[in-house]
Design a protein around this motif. Sequence first.
Motif, mmCIF file in Angstrom:
data_model
loop_
_atom_site.group_PDB
_atom_site.id
_atom_site.type_symbol
_atom_site.label_atom_id
_atom_site.label_comp_id
_atom_site.label_asym_id
_atom_site.label_seq_id
_atom_site.Cartn_x
_atom_site.Cartn_y
_atom_site.Cartn_z
ATOM 1 N N ASP A 90 12.197 -4.590 -12.356
ATOM 2 C CA ASP A 90 12.058 -4.902 -13.771
ATOM 3 C C ASP A 90 10.600 -5.179 -14.126
ATOM 4 N N ALA A 91 9.903 -5.949 -13.274
ATOM 5 C CA ALA A 91 8.503 -6.284 -13.539
ATOM 6 C C ALA A 91 7.619 -5.041 -13.531
ATOM 7 N N ILE A 92 7.862 -4.137 -12.587
ATOM 8 C CA ILE A 92 7.065 -2.913 -12.485
ATOM 9 C C ILE A 92 7.276 -2.032 -13.710
ATOM 10 N N ASN A 93 8.505 -1.984 -14.206
ATOM 11 C CA ASN A 93 8.825 -1.098 -15.312
ATOM 12 C C ASN A 93 8.586 -1.707 -16.687
ATOM 13 N N ASN A 103 9.672 -9.761 -20.036
ATOM 14 C CA ASN A 103 11.008 -9.240 -19.756
ATOM 15 C C ASN A 103 11.649 -10.039 -18.626
ATOM 16 N N THR A 104 12.967 -9.947 -18.530
ATOM 17 C CA THR A 104 13.677 -10.371 -17.321
ATOM 18 C C THR A 104 14.954 -9.542 -17.225
ATOM 19 N N VAL A 105 15.735 -9.755 -16.179
ATOM 20 C CA VAL A 105 16.854 -8.855 -15.882
ATOM 21 C C VAL A 105 17.926 -8.889 -16.977
ATOM 22 N N LEU A 106 18.604 -7.761 -17.153
ATOM 23 C CA LEU A 106 19.671 -7.650 -18.147
ATOM 24 C C LEU A 106 20.863 -8.521 -17.787
ATOM 25 N N GLY A 107 21.263 -8.518 -16.518
ATOM 26 C CA GLY A 107 22.465 -9.229 -16.107
ATOM 27 C C GLY A 107 23.692 -8.350 -16.261
ATOM 28 N N PRO A 108 24.796 -8.723 -15.629
ATOM 29 C CA PRO A 108 25.982 -7.856 -15.598
ATOM 30 C C PRO A 108 26.958 -8.037 -16.757
#
Length: 296
Positions: A90-93, A103-108
């Motif tokens: 996520d950090a790279i993109n 940003n941070t992760v979307l989650g499920p």
Amino acid sequence: MDSHESGYFTETTSIEVVTRRNKKATNERIRFAMEVITRKLHEAVKEIEPTQQEWLQAILFLTKTGHLSNEWRQEFILLSDVLGVSMLVDAINHRKPSGATENTVLGPFHVERAPEMEMGDNICLDQKGEPMLVRGRVIDLAGNPIGNATLDVWQANDEGFYDVQQRGIQPDFNLRGVFRTESDGRYWFKAVKPKFYPIPDDGTVGRLLALLGRHPYRPAHLHFIVKADGFETLTTHVFDPDDPYIDSDAVFGVKRSLMVRFEHVTEDARLAAFGFSEPFWEVEYDFVMAQAGPHN
């Protein structure tokens, strides 16, 4: 025999022999990726020196992880999460210019087609939990307001569960909603104070965490996907800095810039001003959007 197929496998030459076999790969990106993965994997095996039984256990671990994965549960993504790989990808993109919200992760637990609501509406449909007001602005890097931006919002309830985890208990689309900012970039809506919760820990990933002496908990947070024409889509969280797990998020999603004070409001005048009949929590956060296009 082609030259790239020559060479015999030894402990010393293992990396070179294996990667040379891929010389005629039809996809250059895959060839490059497999060269890196092979090199790192062989280096790890040489450093760890696993026994045959240990290697078999690793294979069985991955096999069981695959068996646990289905359309409702992705144990491999969970494994990626707890190893920090999901956050790294996520950090790279999503490298951002200075000043933009991270940003941070979307989650499920994101759900498509959440209902669009009027500004100020309450996303808590069952009226359970401590009431909360969430407000702020959506602005650009220069501080200019962004009107007609959409905020897709979702959260766990006061027991740490999302609606999709409690079908038949929570109403459909409970604690979810989509809002549009006004011309001044402002947004506000009512919700409930979220609570920390564990990621699914009844499978291989949970067993691994236990072996590593790690807990499965995520600190209390609100999810947002913010979109506006001409700007990069922002997928992020807002975290409670006083949560007991704020410094040890099981999936490494916390960033200091995403922590915001959860203020407990008890004054009668403020209760009346915001339409509450009882004390409530207030969260105020401004989302700073980056222009779409290259900026690295």
